[in-house]
Motif scaffolding. Structure first.
Motif, PDB file in Angstrom:
ATOM      1  N   LEU A 120     -44.911  -1.505  -8.279  1.00  0.00           N
ATOM      2  CA  LEU A 120     -46.205  -1.903  -7.703  1.00  0.00           C
ATOM      3  C   LEU A 120     -46.162  -3.249  -6.978  1.00  0.00           C
ATOM      4  O   LEU A 120     -46.675  -3.393  -5.878  1.00  0.00           O
ATOM      5  CB  LEU A 120     -47.276  -1.935  -8.805  1.00  0.00           C
ATOM      6  CG  LEU A 120     -48.682  -2.257  -8.338  1.00  0.00           C
ATOM      7  CD1 LEU A 120     -49.149  -1.260  -7.305  1.00  0.00           C
ATOM      8  CD2 LEU A 120     -49.647  -2.280  -9.509  1.00  0.00           C
ATOM      9  N   ALA A 121     -45.524  -4.238  -7.608  1.00  0.00           N
ATOM     10  CA  ALA A 121     -45.571  -5.578  -7.015  1.00  0.00           C
ATOM     11  C   ALA A 121     -44.623  -5.708  -5.831  1.00  0.00           C
ATOM     12  O   ALA A 121     -44.780  -6.586  -5.002  1.00  0.00           O
ATOM     13  CB  ALA A 121     -45.244  -6.627  -8.073  1.00  0.00           C
TER      14      ALA A 121
ATOM     15  N   VAL B 204     -41.583  -0.065   2.407  1.00  0.00           N
ATOM     16  CA  VAL B 204     -42.265   0.502   3.562  1.00  0.00           C
ATOM     17  C   VAL B 204     -41.303   0.519   4.745  1.00  0.00           C
ATOM     18  O   VAL B 204     -40.720  -0.492   5.108  1.00  0.00           O
ATOM     19  CB  VAL B 204     -43.527  -0.321   3.901  1.00  0.00           C
ATOM     20  CG1 VAL B 204     -44.221   0.272   5.107  1.00  0.00           C
ATOM     21  CG2 VAL B 204     -44.463  -0.342   2.711  1.00  0.00           C
TER      22      VAL B 204
ATOM     23  N   SER C 210     -44.297   4.050 -10.737  1.00  0.00           N
ATOM     24  CA  SER C 210     -45.277   3.407  -9.864  1.00  0.00           C
ATOM     25  C   SER C 210     -45.652   2.028 -10.388  1.00  0.00           C
ATOM     26  O   SER C 210     -45.918   1.118  -9.618  1.00  0.00           O
ATOM     27  CB  SER C 210     -46.537   4.251  -9.751  1.00  0.00           C
ATOM     28  OG  SER C 210     -46.245   5.497  -9.226  1.00  0.00           O
TER      29      SER C 210
ATOM     30  N   LEU D  84     -44.474   2.951   8.812  1.00  0.00           N
ATOM     31  CA  LEU D  84     -45.771   3.048   8.149  1.00  0.00           C
ATOM     32  C   LEU D  84     -45.646   3.530   6.715  1.00  0.00           C
ATOM     33  O   LEU D  84     -46.505   3.302   5.897  1.00  0.00           O
ATOM     34  CB  LEU D  84     -46.656   4.055   8.908  1.00  0.00           C
ATOM     35  CG  LEU D  84     -47.483   3.530  10.074  1.00  0.00           C
ATOM     36  CD1 LEU D  84     -48.241   4.675  10.716  1.00  0.00           C
ATOM     37  CD2 LEU D  84     -48.472   2.473   9.570  1.00  0.00           C
ATOM     38  N   PHE D  85     -44.553   4.241   6.448  1.00  0.00           N
ATOM     39  CA  PHE D  85     -44.529   5.005   5.206  1.00  0.00           C
ATOM     40  C   PHE D  85     -43.597   4.426   4.153  1.00  0.00           C
ATOM     41  O   PHE D  85     -42.659   3.699   4.458  1.00  0.00           O
ATOM     42  CB  PHE D  85     -44.118   6.446   5.503  1.00  0.00           C
ATOM     43  CG  PHE D  85     -45.054   7.095   6.474  1.00  0.00           C
ATOM     44  CD1 PHE D  85     -46.391   7.249   6.171  1.00  0.00           C
ATOM     45  CD2 PHE D  85     -44.599   7.517   7.705  1.00  0.00           C
ATOM     46  CE1 PHE D  85     -47.270   7.825   7.062  1.00  0.00           C
ATOM     47  CE2 PHE D  85     -45.468   8.086   8.605  1.00  0.00           C
ATOM     48  CZ  PHE D  85     -46.807   8.247   8.294  1.00  0.00           C
ATOM     49  N   LEU D  86     -43.877   4.803   2.917  1.00  0.00           N
ATOM     50  CA  LEU D  86     -43.024   4.409   1.813  1.00  0.00           C
ATOM     51  C   LEU D  86     -41.751   5.232   1.836  1.00  0.00           C
ATOM     52  O   LEU D  86     -41.782   6.410   2.142  1.00  0.00           O
ATOM     53  CB  LEU D  86     -43.739   4.661   0.483  1.00  0.00           C
ATOM     54  CG  LEU D  86     -44.995   3.845   0.214  1.00  0.00           C
ATOM     55  CD1 LEU D  86     -45.636   4.318  -1.079  1.00  0.00           C
ATOM     56  CD2 LEU D  86     -44.622   2.385   0.114  1.00  0.00           C
TER      57      LEU D  86
ATOM     58  N   GLU E  85     -37.473   3.625  -3.437  1.00  0.00           N
ATOM     59  CA  GLU E  85     -38.300   3.306  -4.590  1.00  0.00           C
ATOM     60  C   GLU E  85     -37.671   3.873  -5.858  1.00  0.00           C
ATOM     61  O   GLU E  85     -37.569   3.194  -6.866  1.00  0.00           O
ATOM     62  CB  GLU E  85     -39.708   3.864  -4.382  1.00  0.00           C
ATOM     63  CG  GLU E  85     -40.681   3.368  -5.429  1.00  0.00           C
ATOM     64  CD  GLU E  85     -42.035   4.032  -5.321  1.00  0.00           C
ATOM     65  OE1 GLU E  85     -42.295   4.736  -4.331  1.00  0.00           O
ATOM     66  OE2 GLU E  85     -42.826   3.858  -6.256  1.00  0.00           O
TER      67      GLU E  85
ATOM     68  N   ALA F  90     -51.226 -12.578  -4.014  1.00  0.00           N
ATOM     69  CA  ALA F  90     -50.278 -11.787  -3.229  1.00  0.00           C
ATOM     70  C   ALA F  90     -49.375 -12.691  -2.398  1.00  0.00           C
ATOM     71  O   ALA F  90     -48.164 -12.473  -2.323  1.00  0.00           O
ATOM     72  CB  ALA F  90     -51.035 -10.813  -2.330  1.00  0.00           C
TER      73      ALA F  90
ATOM     74  N   ILE G 243     -43.935  -3.189  -3.671  1.00  0.00           N
ATOM     75  CA  ILE G 243     -44.111  -1.975  -2.877  1.00  0.00           C
ATOM     76  C   ILE G 243     -43.872  -2.246  -1.388  1.00  0.00           C
ATOM     77  O   ILE G 243     -43.366  -1.386  -0.665  1.00  0.00           O
ATOM     78  CB  ILE G 243     -45.523  -1.386  -3.134  1.00  0.00           C
ATOM     79  CG1 ILE G 243     -45.608   0.055  -2.650  1.00  0.00           C
ATOM     80  CG2 ILE G 243     -46.625  -2.187  -2.512  1.00  0.00           C
ATOM     81  CD1 ILE G 243     -45.111   1.022  -3.634  1.00  0.00           C
TER      82      ILE G 243
END
Ligand SMILES: Nc1ncnc2c1ncn2[C@@H]1O[C@H](COP(=O)(O)OP(=O)(O)OP(=O)(O)O)[C@@H](O)[C@H]1O
Ligand SMILES: [Mg+2]
Lengths: 377, 506
Positions: B364-365, B371, B360, B374-376, B381, B333, B367
């Motif tokens: 994924l990598a 943010v 998704s 706190l949230f996506l 996206e 990571a 992500i």
């Protein structure tokens, strides 16, 4: 490549094709329809079933299972299992009972009576700690989740029994002069007529659901449960995720233990015995795959309600406890059967299921689409 | 039943729909007795779908299959196998926990009165492996084999059935040139014994060598058929994608920057045998904007090297430096955050999360970039997903479609897109062209060239010389864990192959 062949961009959204298919809807909402069916049947059998008062009472029973199940869901999404939640539930009540009796420090010759909020925090911390042990065993030391948490099931239960040599704490009321009253608030009080336990369940459900759907952690959890190797290579901190799900599961179990002992105004060391199985059943009825990567909070809640409303209904109409067990078991099997039917149907239609890339590579997470065995385990 | 008929199997008006996706739109397809019929087509054209129907894996929505003039319906693969049809699947379908022998005889175990005749099974597996000139022990667990060897096992399993019709859906995507040659010899032995072969491959030149009849599938319809003698590469490409293609040349017109990635005396121990090194004291430097191709046979240590650089496997010695900073101790990571990402070789095992959607998987990598607080942020996206789907031409119904509903090549594009989305400074690609068609390959190359011109350092591992020549500024040849020689972009095919040790065997 500059030219684009016709249809390069694929066809219209697949959703369109399977929009209004009643059978499909029934299958996908099976937990929901099972719940409706249960309510209808028992309402006919007993006039007392479908009353606000009874529904609320049953819901507060469900709350304990539901909170356990939501913790369990996280672990199952990760491809693991947590068999220690029943014991954790038990020890959390025992810790609360112990603290409510006052801590007697013989050496100093004093007795401390912690306030209820301290009791709650300590119990939750104990639950989280047990979860942490599970998580570290599984994530760091690569112990199979089944084995690690099975061991903890015994260890924690044994510790709970040791605390009082098997006796039950009966007095959790506290005394005004000691400043530790209020423990029964969790189990008896109502806000706007709704039992506090139910409200706690709703809050837990909303928080977990938001975490799953709207945060990076949620995405990481689904990804590492679906294919851990791929998730790791994509930079997902798979170990951290794994440890956290067990911690949260332990925490949920502790909360459930507090609610239960508050409702009963007593805490016994055998409380929550075999609840882990009920929690697993709720998660499975809710449509989650035991192999990880699939499942929702909504489904799990429905699963918990199905189990709770069914067993309470059987009690109300006076079915013997032995038959209750049989019925509950039958419902679990039926729900999982429907799961298999749903996935098979999807494989045939292959409309959304991402049909089989043929016999998928076993062992490495299946190549494509849901496989019935996933939930039938 | 007429044995004089040269067509052994006739598929008529085959239609296959998946929800709203029409994968096949009325296909007529003939398999010629004792000949190799090759099916060409872009990613998602419907090749695998057609083969799954002919081998009983899937049922057609409509249409008929005639075997020796008799209409048949296959309820299952066993059904098709009983009539002599075997298939080698594009995606491997082996049980990694079982050994080679048990995989080959899975579901068809040889019985004795008291159990399974393991000795005879083992003997037959040895014979099969000998025929394929492959040194694989029947008792090795499949999980311990390299991807290419697993593909060999898959091939051996199909051969062990003694079928009349053998379907090969991209059997060579993980094979070395030598292994491919052996396979072609096996194919010609089979055809002279009267076995009919259907062959699918995105290695067009290679496929032309074995082809007797060429059939081109495009968007679910057959667009052209011809005798192999009458056609050439250009004909295939023209019919497949409707235009001529060119994989292009290494990007030029700019100067390379500083050293972006420096691999210094890195060794990686063989997990099986820690005394041996699969990567042995290897050093390599890649500058910003440079495309370096690592060529080598299967088993040369390329995958291990790239996995070590990406942080997947520990290094036994040396260090890895990115932009002057030692990153040897970082996690995967952290390396991705530092701008270094790997496109892994085995997409099913290491690349995709099969339970998630296309979108998704793509995000994924990266992500973390979506943010907010706190949230996506769903909007951002989705934006990324649609940009990636467009720029890589991923053929998918939508970003929400399950990843398993995509054709093999399109899944591969998603794996590449996932890493590109992290906006890396150094990208490592391990055989990224596995299963992608010429058009998409050109697209990927163009994208890499474009990013390279903006300063991306590219390390591209392949066992196809042609790819090296059309993308790389520098070609290094790896053999037994070491770099044996280095070429500029003006190298010749022959020189590169000889250096890899290929010519010696072939
Ligand atoms: N199970 C499925 N559900 C939905 N769509 C599918 C499914 N399987 C295949 N498809 C669709 O059918 C089309 C044809 O797919 P197929 O796998 O046959 O392509 P292909 O020609 O083999 O491509 P490739 O060269 O990439 O392997 C694609 O658009 C794919 O998305
Ligand atoms: Mg295919």
């Amino acid at each position: 490549m500059t030219t684009s062949a016709p249809g390069r961009n694929g066809s219209r959204p697949a959703m369109f094709a399977n929009g209004f298919n009643l059978g499909r809807l029934l299958l996908q909402g099976r937990a929901f329809f099972a719940l409706i069916a249960i309510i209808v049947v028992f309402s006919i059998l007993s006039p007392n079933y479908f009353t606000i008062a009874n529904l609320l009472t049953m819901s507060s029973h469900v709350a304990v299972y539901a909170i356990l199940s939501i913790g369990m869901l996280l672990v199952i999404l990760n491809g693991g299992i947590d068999l220690s939640v029943g014991s954790t539930l038990g020890i959390s009540g025992m810790v609360a009972g112990f603290l409510m009796q006052g801590v007697h420090l013989k050496l100093l010759g004093i007795s401390l009576y912690p306030a209820v909020w301290v009791v709650v925090i300590v119990s939750c911390a104990v639950g989280a700690l047990i979860g942490l042990v599970n998580g570290v065993l599984v994530a760091r030391f690569k112990v199979a989740p089944f084995v690690a948490t099975l061991g903890m099931l015994y260890v924690v239960r044994g510790l709970a029994l040791l605390m009082t040599n098997g006796l039950t704490y009966n007095d959790l009321g506290g005394k005004p002069e000691l400043g530790n009253t209020g423990f029964d608030w969790l189990g008896f009080n109502r806000i706007l007529d709704i039992p506090v336990g139910v409200l706690v369940m709703v809050v837990v459900a909303i928080v977990v659901s938001v975490v799953l759907n709207r945060t990076a952690f949620g995405r990481w959890l689904y990804a590492s449960g679906g294919n851990e190797r791929a998730a790791e290579l994509s930079g997902v901190p798979v170990r951290r995720v794994k440890i956290w799900v067990y911690v949260v599961s332990g925490l949920c179990a502790a909360i459930a233990g507090l609610i239960l002992s508050s409702e009963l105004t007593s805490a016994g060391p055998t409380a929550g015995n075999s609840y882990e199985l009920t929690a697993i059943a709720a998660v499975v009825i809710g449509g989650a795959a035991l192999t990880g990567g699939r499942g929702t909070v909504r489904g799990t809640l429905l699963g918990a309600f199905v189990i709770g409303f069914l067993s309470d209904g059987l009690v109300i109409i006076g079915v013997s406890a032995y038959w209750q067990t049989v019925f509950t078991g039958a419902v679990i099997v039926l729900a999982v059967l429907l799961n298999a039917v749903q996935y098979r149907g999807r494989r045939k239609a292959a409309a959304t299921g991402g049909g089989p890339q043929t016999p998928s590579r076993e062992g490495t997470p299946a190549a494509a689409g849901p496989v019935p065995e996933k939930t039938a385990a | 039943m007429s044995s004089t008929d040269s067509v052994v199997l006739r598929a008529r008006d085959i239609v296959k729909t998946y929800g709203a996706t029409r994968a096949l739109k009325g296909v007529n397809f003939d398999i010629h007795r004792g000949k190799v019929t090759t099916l060409f087509g872009e990613n998602g054209a419907g090749k695998s779908t057609l083969m799954k129907i002919l081998s009983g894996v899937e049922r057609p929505t409509s249409g008929t299959i005639e075997l020796d003039g008799e209409i048949v319906e296959f309820a299952s693969t066993q059904d098709a196998a009983a009539r002599g049809i075997a298939i080698i699947h594009q995606e491997l379908s082996l049980a990694p926990n079982l050994n080679v022998r048990d995989n080959i005889f899975m579901g068809r175990e040889l019985r004795t009165r008291t159990g399974i005749d393991f000795a005879e099974e083992e003997r037959r597996v040895r014979a099969l492996m000998q025929g394929l000139e492959e040194d694989i022990d029947p008792l090795t667990p499949v999980a311990d084999l390299r991807l290419g060897q697993q593909q060999i096992v898959e091939i051996a399993r199909a051969l062990s059935i003694n079928s009349r019709i053998l379907i090969m859906d991209e059997p060579t995507s993980a094979l070395s040139a030598t292994e491919v040659e052996v396979l072609f010899r096996v194919i010609s032995d089979l055809t002279s014994a009267g076995v009919s072969i259907v062959y699918i491959s995105h290695h067009l030149e290679e496929a032309l060598q074995v082809t007797d009849f060429a059939v081109v599938l495009r968007d679910g319809s057959i667009t052209a058929t011809a005798n192999a003698a009458d056609i050439d590469l250009e004909w295939i490409v023209r019919n497949m994608v409707g235009s001529d293609y060119d994989l292009g040349e290494p990007p030029t017109g700019y100067a390379f920057g500083d050293v972006a990635l420096s691999i210094e005396h890195v060794s990686v121990a063989d997990p099986e045998n820690p005394e041996r090194f699969v990567v042995d004291d290897l050093s390599l430097q890649v500058r910003k904007g440079e495309v370096v191709c690592i060529y080598g046979l299967m088993g040369a240590g390329r995958t291990e090297l790239l996995e070590a650089v990406a942080g997947r496997v520990p290094i036994a010695g040396g260090r890895i430096v990115k932009d002057g900073v030692d990153i040897s101790g970082l996690s995967i990571a952290e390396r991705i955050d530092a701008g270094l990402g790997l496109v892994p070789e085995d997409r099913q095992r290491d690349g995709l999360v099969q339970t998630m959607s296309v979108g998704s998987n793509l995000s994924l990598a990266s992500i973390g970039a979506f943010v907010r607080g706190l949230f996506l942020s769903g909007g951002r996206e989705r934006e990324l997903v649609s940009t990636m789907v467009r720029s890589l031409q991923v053929k998918t119904a939508s970003g929400e479609a399950p990843i398993g509903s995509l054709s093999g090549g399109n899944q591969q594009k998603v794996v590449i897109g996932k890493i590109l989305a992290t906006d890396p400074d150094v990208i490592l690609l391990d055989e990224p062209s596995r299963g992608i068609d010429v058009g998409a390959k050109g697209e990927v190359f163009r994208l890499l060239a474009q990013r390279a011109a903006q300063g991306l350092a590219v390390v591209y591992s392949t066992s196809e010389v042609g790819e090296c020549l059309s993308i790389a500024h520098r070609i290094v040849v790896m053999r037994r864990g070491r770099i044996v020689v280095e070429f500029g972009s003006d190298a010749t095919k022959e020189a590169i192959m000889a250096a890899s040790g290929e010519a010696v065997v072939a």
